[in-house]
Write an enzyme that holds these catalytic residues in place. Sequence first.
Site, PDB file in Angstrom:
ATOM      1  N   ASP A  19       0.858  -1.175   0.000  1.00  6.99           N
ATOM      2  CA  ASP A  19       0.000   0.000   0.000  1.00  6.99           C
ATOM      3  C   ASP A  19       0.904   1.238   0.000  1.00  6.99           C
ATOM      4  O   ASP A  19       2.099   1.144   0.303  1.00  6.99           O
ATOM      5  CB  ASP A  19      -0.899  -0.033   1.240  1.00  6.99           C
ATOM      6  CG  ASP A  19      -1.727   1.210   1.406  1.00  6.99           C
ATOM      7  OD1 ASP A  19      -2.453   1.569   0.456  1.00  6.99           O
ATOM      8  OD2 ASP A  19      -1.638   1.849   2.469  1.00  6.99           O
ATOM      9  N   ASP A  75      -0.307   5.175   0.872  1.00 15.45           N
ATOM     10  CA  ASP A  75      -0.597   6.167   1.910  1.00 15.45           C
ATOM     11  C   ASP A  75      -0.686   5.507   3.279  1.00 15.45           C
ATOM     12  O   ASP A  75      -1.472   4.574   3.484  1.00 15.45           O
ATOM     13  CB  ASP A  75      -1.903   6.892   1.597  1.00 15.45           C
ATOM     14  CG  ASP A  75      -1.772   7.793   0.385  1.00 15.45           C
ATOM     15  OD1 ASP A  75      -0.901   8.679   0.398  1.00 15.45           O
ATOM     16  OD2 ASP A  75      -2.529   7.602  -0.584  1.00 15.45           O
ATOM     17  N   THR A 114      -2.571   0.558  -4.565  1.00 16.92           N
ATOM     18  CA  THR A 114      -3.058   1.730  -3.848  1.00 16.92           C
ATOM     19  C   THR A 114      -4.438   2.151  -4.319  1.00 16.92           C
ATOM     20  O   THR A 114      -4.794   1.947  -5.490  1.00 16.92           O
ATOM     21  CB  THR A 114      -2.069   2.911  -4.027  1.00 16.92           C
ATOM     22  OG1 THR A 114      -2.615   4.087  -3.423  1.00 16.92           O
ATOM     23  CG2 THR A 114      -1.784   3.201  -5.500  1.00 16.92           C
ATOM     24  N   SER A 115      -5.194   2.764  -3.433  1.00 17.79           N
ATOM     25  CA  SER A 115      -6.491   3.333  -3.796  1.00 17.79           C
ATOM     26  C   SER A 115      -6.347   4.698  -4.454  1.00 17.79           C
ATOM     27  O   SER A 115      -7.339   5.279  -4.891  1.00 17.79           O
ATOM     28  CB  SER A 115      -7.382   3.451  -2.543  1.00 17.79           C
ATOM     29  OG  SER A 115      -7.694   2.169  -2.042  1.00 17.79           O
ATOM     30  N   LYS A 146     -10.737  -1.225  -2.164  1.00 21.79           N
ATOM     31  CA  LYS A 146     -10.551  -1.953  -0.910  1.00 21.79           C
ATOM     32  C   LYS A 146     -11.735  -1.636   0.003  1.00 21.79           C
ATOM     33  O   LYS A 146     -12.190  -0.498   0.018  1.00 21.79           O
ATOM     34  CB  LYS A 146      -9.244  -1.537  -0.236  1.00 21.79           C
ATOM     35  CG  LYS A 146      -7.985  -1.786  -1.071  1.00 21.79           C
ATOM     36  CD  LYS A 146      -6.770  -1.128  -0.402  1.00 21.79           C
ATOM     37  CE  LYS A 146      -5.519  -1.242  -1.258  1.00 21.79           C
ATOM     38  NZ  LYS A 146      -4.358  -0.564  -0.665  1.00 21.79           N
ATOM     39  N   ASP A 166      -1.661  -0.277   6.189  1.00 22.47           N
ATOM     40  CA  ASP A 166      -1.876   0.469   7.440  1.00 22.47           C
ATOM     41  C   ASP A 166      -3.345   0.593   7.812  1.00 22.47           C
ATOM     42  O   ASP A 166      -3.660   0.874   8.964  1.00 22.47           O
ATOM     43  CB  ASP A 166      -1.300   1.880   7.317  1.00 22.47           C
ATOM     44  CG  ASP A 166      -2.178   2.768   6.457  1.00 22.47           C
ATOM     45  OD1 ASP A 166      -2.697   3.785   6.975  1.00 22.47           O
ATOM     46  OD2 ASP A 166      -2.374   2.453   5.275  1.00 22.47           O
TER      47      ASP A 166
END
Length: 217
Positions: free
Chosen positions: A13, A15, A108-109, A140, A165
Amino acid sequence: MPTVLHAKALLLDMDGTLVNSDAVVERCWRRWAVRQGLEPAEVLRVVHGRQGHATMAALLPDRPMAVNFAENATMLAEETADTDGVVPVDGAPAFLAALARHPHALVTSASEELARTRMAATALPLPPVLVTAERVSASKPDPEGFLKGAAELGFAPEDCVVFEDAEVGIAAAKAAGMRVVGVGPRAAAHAPTVHVASLAAIRVEAAPEGGLVVTAG
């Protein structure tokens, strides 16, 4: 006692895991919350790890998705333009340097533009494979992004370890059938395979028999 995980590839991931962008996220989403008449603290409890339109849908379930997608585009532009306070997570530069010759992907989103902007702002190298918001049909906690990352690297889900995270990211990794290292304070409450305070507590080495040895703690 350190935890040792064996893997063939790592899925990362961005961020909160590699990049600390909390300052930007909080600035942008607090403004959005005020415009919607929502409590900013409640919005910030939901936003981490999700695509923006998914956050909006969770908070405003009766609003048309077309409005969410339009506002998400505006939000992405705001976040991409704002890099003030975007810094590497503790240990991220050394962690990514250790992965330079090993299979790994960013999942990643964030949009690709936002991902490239934040990684550049922190001087972190981009992984060779990027799975960004544009490349998945579901945000996600859906496992699609992690499954796609594993497939593009050429490995089975059970051969991958995820670094995450956020609650939704940890849930996505578990749904993909992958082990997950939870990074930072947000991750601790969501039962990752192993939890570390930061990437400074991670060591990655090549295994003599092939693959990777990840030591956490």
